[in-house]
Write a protein that holds these residues in place. Structure first.
Motif, short mmCIF file in Angstrom:
data_model
loop_
_atom_site.label_atom_id
_atom_site.label_comp_id
_atom_site.label_asym_id
_atom_site.label_seq_id
_atom_site.Cartn_x
_atom_site.Cartn_y
_atom_site.Cartn_z
N HIS A 417 11.68 13.95 5.18
CA HIS A 417 10.85 15.02 4.61
C HIS A 417 9.46 14.90 5.22
O HIS A 417 8.86 13.82 5.21
CB HIS A 417 10.79 14.90 3.08
CG HIS A 417 12.14 14.84 2.43
ND1 HIS A 417 12.85 15.97 2.08
CD2 HIS A 417 12.94 13.79 2.12
CE1 HIS A 417 14.01 15.61 1.56
NE2 HIS A 417 14.09 14.29 1.57
N GLU A 418 8.97 16.00 5.76
CA GLU A 418 7.74 15.95 6.56
C GLU A 418 6.57 15.36 5.80
O GLU A 418 5.80 14.57 6.35
CB GLU A 418 7.40 17.36 7.05
CG GLU A 418 8.36 17.91 8.09
CD GLU A 418 8.36 17.09 9.38
OE1 GLU A 418 7.27 16.78 9.88
OE2 GLU A 418 9.45 16.76 9.85
N ASP A 419 6.38 15.73 4.54
CA ASP A 419 5.23 15.21 3.80
C ASP A 419 5.34 13.71 3.57
O ASP A 419 4.35 12.98 3.67
CB ASP A 419 5.08 15.95 2.47
CG ASP A 419 6.31 15.82 1.58
OD1 ASP A 419 7.44 15.77 2.12
OD2 ASP A 419 6.15 15.76 0.35
N VAL A 420 6.56 13.24 3.30
CA VAL A 420 6.75 11.81 3.08
C VAL A 420 6.60 11.05 4.39
O VAL A 420 5.97 9.97 4.42
CB VAL A 420 8.14 11.55 2.46
CG1 VAL A 420 8.35 10.05 2.24
CG2 VAL A 420 8.28 12.30 1.14
N ARG A 421 7.15 11.59 5.47
CA ARG A 421 7.01 10.93 6.77
C ARG A 421 5.55 10.80 7.15
O ARG A 421 5.09 9.75 7.61
CB ARG A 421 7.78 11.69 7.85
CG ARG A 421 7.64 11.06 9.24
CD ARG A 421 8.44 11.82 10.29
NE ARG A 421 8.02 13.21 10.41
CZ ARG A 421 6.94 13.60 11.07
NH1 ARG A 421 6.16 12.70 11.65
NH2 ARG A 421 6.63 14.87 11.13
N ASP A 422 4.80 11.87 6.95
CA ASP A 422 3.37 11.85 7.29
C ASP A 422 2.64 10.79 6.44
O ASP A 422 1.82 10.03 6.97
CB ASP A 422 2.76 13.23 7.06
CG ASP A 422 1.30 13.28 7.43
OD1 ASP A 422 0.99 13.17 8.63
OD2 ASP A 422 0.45 13.43 6.52
N ALA A 423 2.95 10.74 5.16
CA ALA A 423 2.31 9.74 4.30
C ALA A 423 2.68 8.33 4.74
O ALA A 423 1.84 7.41 4.72
CB ALA A 423 2.72 9.97 2.85
N CYS A 424 3.92 8.14 5.13
CA CYS A 424 4.38 6.82 5.58
C CYS A 424 3.67 6.41 6.86
O CYS A 424 3.20 5.26 6.99
CB CYS A 424 5.89 6.87 5.79
SG CYS A 424 6.63 5.32 6.30
N GLU A 425 3.57 7.32 7.82
CA GLU A 425 2.91 6.99 9.09
C GLU A 425 1.44 6.64 8.87
O GLU A 425 0.91 5.70 9.49
CB GLU A 425 3.03 8.17 10.05
CG GLU A 425 4.45 8.40 10.55
CD GLU A 425 4.63 9.75 11.20
OE1 GLU A 425 5.74 10.00 11.71
OE2 GLU A 425 3.67 10.57 11.19
N ARG A 426 0.79 7.37 7.98
CA ARG A 426 -0.63 7.10 7.72
C ARG A 426 -0.82 5.80 6.96
O ARG A 426 -1.70 4.98 7.29
CB ARG A 426 -1.24 8.27 6.95
CG ARG A 426 -1.30 9.57 7.74
CD ARG A 426 -1.84 10.72 6.89
NE ARG A 426 -1.77 11.99 7.60
CZ ARG A 426 -2.68 12.41 8.48
NH1 ARG A 426 -3.72 11.65 8.77
NH2 ARG A 426 -2.53 13.59 9.07
N ARG A 427 -0.03 5.60 5.93
CA ARG A 427 -0.20 4.41 5.09
C ARG A 427 0.08 3.13 5.87
O ARG A 427 -0.61 2.11 5.68
CB ARG A 427 0.74 4.51 3.89
CG ARG A 427 0.68 3.32 2.94
CD ARG A 427 -0.58 3.34 2.10
NE ARG A 427 -0.66 2.20 1.21
CZ ARG A 427 -0.08 2.13 0.02
NH1 ARG A 427 0.61 3.19 -0.46
NH2 ARG A 427 -0.21 1.06 -0.74
N LEU A 428 1.08 3.18 6.76
CA LEU A 428 1.46 1.99 7.50
C LEU A 428 0.79 1.91 8.87
O LEU A 428 1.03 0.97 9.63
CB LEU A 428 2.98 1.95 7.69
CG LEU A 428 3.81 1.95 6.40
CD1 LEU A 428 5.30 2.01 6.72
CD2 LEU A 428 3.49 0.71 5.56
N ALA A 429 -0.05 2.90 9.20
CA ALA A 429 -0.77 2.94 10.48
C ALA A 429 0.20 2.80 11.65
O ALA A 429 -0.01 2.00 12.57
CB ALA A 429 -1.85 1.85 10.53
N LEU A 430 1.25 3.60 11.63
CA LEU A 430 2.25 3.54 12.69
C LEU A 430 1.70 4.17 13.96
O LEU A 430 0.85 5.07 13.92
CB LEU A 430 3.53 4.25 12.24
CG LEU A 430 4.22 3.63 11.02
CD1 LEU A 430 5.50 4.40 10.68
CD2 LEU A 430 4.54 2.15 11.25
N PRO A 431 2.17 3.71 15.14
CA PRO A 431 1.57 4.14 16.40
C PRO A 431 2.00 5.52 16.90
O PRO A 431 1.55 5.96 17.95
CB PRO A 431 2.04 3.05 17.38
CG PRO A 431 3.33 2.57 16.82
CD PRO A 431 3.17 2.63 15.33
N GLY A 432 2.88 6.21 16.19
CA GLY A 432 3.33 7.52 16.62
C GLY A 432 4.27 8.12 15.59
O GLY A 432 4.37 7.62 14.46
#
Length: 462
Positions: A417-432
């Motif tokens: 789910h786009e909103d959850v993926r975006d939150a996950c990438e931001r919270r975990l500081a993923l590189p892409g």
């Protein structure tokens, strides 16, 4: 070894590639008649969709199908106009006294639209990842038998000038061609095939508890480098790694991941269409799973269950029941259980599209960014070739983890789910843009592997 025999062995190994819901959404066409082979060679030589001069004037392919009437390999194999039953050209058999040609062979990797998941837009990425993983294991198994991939071409819309993709009416209507592989004879190190078969057979999702011991940093470093050790990437000669690997080992990172799972993990069960599609792959028992050759049993989801609990779980997970239990918070309860497993795991791994080209890698996989492109994002949207390459890298990572004695349990809900993926990438500081997220550790108990369809279902002569 004759290519026909090598392909059947490789297909049996690659049938155990990972796929969402164990849906196995891949197909492989072997170019056997003269026109199909010329088309494949022209596409690879040109390095871009086109090659119309290699297509017959009527837009179809010459020759007749070999094997079963639908072109399947295995069973009773007939000959083609230019090929003997063992795959040697011009009617020359291995025992005929004639020296078989050392020419290349061509395979077409396809997505089987009849087997893909469609309930969520993110499933488009998952299906391509699955096909890329299957193609990678297939290429490794062929290389271990003396047939190395030395050319790869991504297929875009219109690659055959509007004609049937390959093989005319022998090409399954539900198959969408993704890429061409050229394979040529090459020395194979002894023991490679047996080692690969053992590793692929041992690889499967383990949803049970993991031991709390930390994973050695050297092991994690070797796993991260395994993303570049791809047979498909070597064949395509693509620079750099298609994905960035990020291991989450610190307590704060793992706690943050567990919190995200607890907050959003119920989406799997609360989304009606997605859960209905998921539930369709839950098999009643081992016998039904063996007959279907896909999906998973409750034991593969939850481990060993007593008969009463198995009945209770079957009733609770039914879509109609789940709609009612949502109001009692059952979806959130299941999410908290998964979150607890994530929190107790010694590590997690995220594979992300490398955004070092300046793009953020967001969006859904679309058409190739340009002619012959098998990598890059083509702007903001990761193209199909990038996702296929990432699937090959994922296969390499998972096999390396298996060799190291580690197991994985994907936590796909955070990426669907786009909103959850975006939150996950931001919270975990993923590189892409994250494409794969999983628990990682040493298993406490073994989990049963899932059943697979016969490899012949996914193979066609074209």
């Amino acid at each position: 070894m004759a290519f026909h025999d090598a392909l059947q062995v490789a297909a049996a190994i690659a049938a155990r590639a990972p796929s969402s819901h164990n849906c196995q959404p891949w197909g492989v066409g072997w170019a056997t008649d003269a026109v199909t082979r010329r088309t494949a060679a022209a596409l690879l030589a040109a390095g871009e969709p086109g090659g119309r001069a290699a297509v017959s004037p009527d837009g179809g392919s010459a020759g007749t199908a070999a094997g079963a009437p639908d072109g399947r390999l295995g069973g009773r194999l007939g000959g083609t106009p230019d090929r003997a039953p063992d795959g040697t050209p011009d009617g020359a058999s291995a025992g005929s006294g004639r020296v078989p040609s050392r020419r290349s062979e061509y395979l077409v990797l396809a997505l089987d639209r009849a087997r893909e998941l469609t309930a969520l837009p993110a499933h488009a990425t998952e299906m391509l990842l699955s096909c890329g993983s299957h193609g990678e294991i297939l290429a490794r198994a062929l290389a271990a038998q003396g047939w190395r991939a030395d050319g790869v071409c991504l297929l875009g819309p219109g690659a055959t000038g509007g004609a049937p993709p390959f093989g005319g009416d022998r090409w399954p209507r539900a198959w969408e061609p993704l890429c061409l592989l050229r394979l040529s004879p090459a020395p194979a190190p002894p023991g490679d095939l047996a080692a690969l078969r053992e590793t692929v057979g041992a690889r499967h999702t383990n949803r049970g508890p993991y031991r709390p011991e930390a994973i050695d940093p050297g092991v994690l470093a070797r796993l991260a480098s395994s993303a570049t050790e791809s047979a498909l990437l070597r064949a395509q000669q693509a620079p750099g790694a298609p994905v960035a690997v990020r291991h989450l080992v610190g307590a704060p990172e793992r706690a943050a991941l567990a919190e995200l799972v607890a907050r959003h993990g119920g989406r799997d069960f609360a989304h009606r269409a997605a859960w209905r599609e998921t539930h369709a792959y839950i098999r009643r028992d081992e016998a039904e799973a063996a007959r279907a050759g896909d999906g998973f049993t409750l034991g593969q989801l939850f481990g060993e269950l007593s008969p009463p609990r198995r009945l209770g779980m079957r009733a609770a997970l039914a879509p109609a029941t789940m709609r009612l239990l949502r109001h009692a918070g059952y979806d959130r309860f299941l999410a908290r259980q998964l979150a607890a497993a994530v929190r107790r795991s010694p590590a997690a791994v995220a594979l992300c599209f490398d955004g070092s080209d300046g793009s953020d890698g967001s969006g859904r996989p679309g058409n190739p960014a340009g002619p012959g492109d098998f990598g890059g994002f083509g702007g903001r949207t990761p193209d199909a070739g990038s996702v296929l390459r990432a699937g090959a890298a994922l296969a390499g990572y998972w096999l390396a983890a298996t060799r190291a004695g580690l197991v994985l349990h994907p936590v796909s809900v955070l990426l669907q789910h786009e909103d959850v993926r975006d939150a996950c990438e931001r919270r975990l500081a993923l590189p892409g843009r994250a494409l794969f997220l999983s628990r990682l550790g040493y298993a406490v108990t073994a989990f049963p592997s899932s059943h697979r369809r016969s490899p012949s279902h996914a193979l066609r002569r074209v």
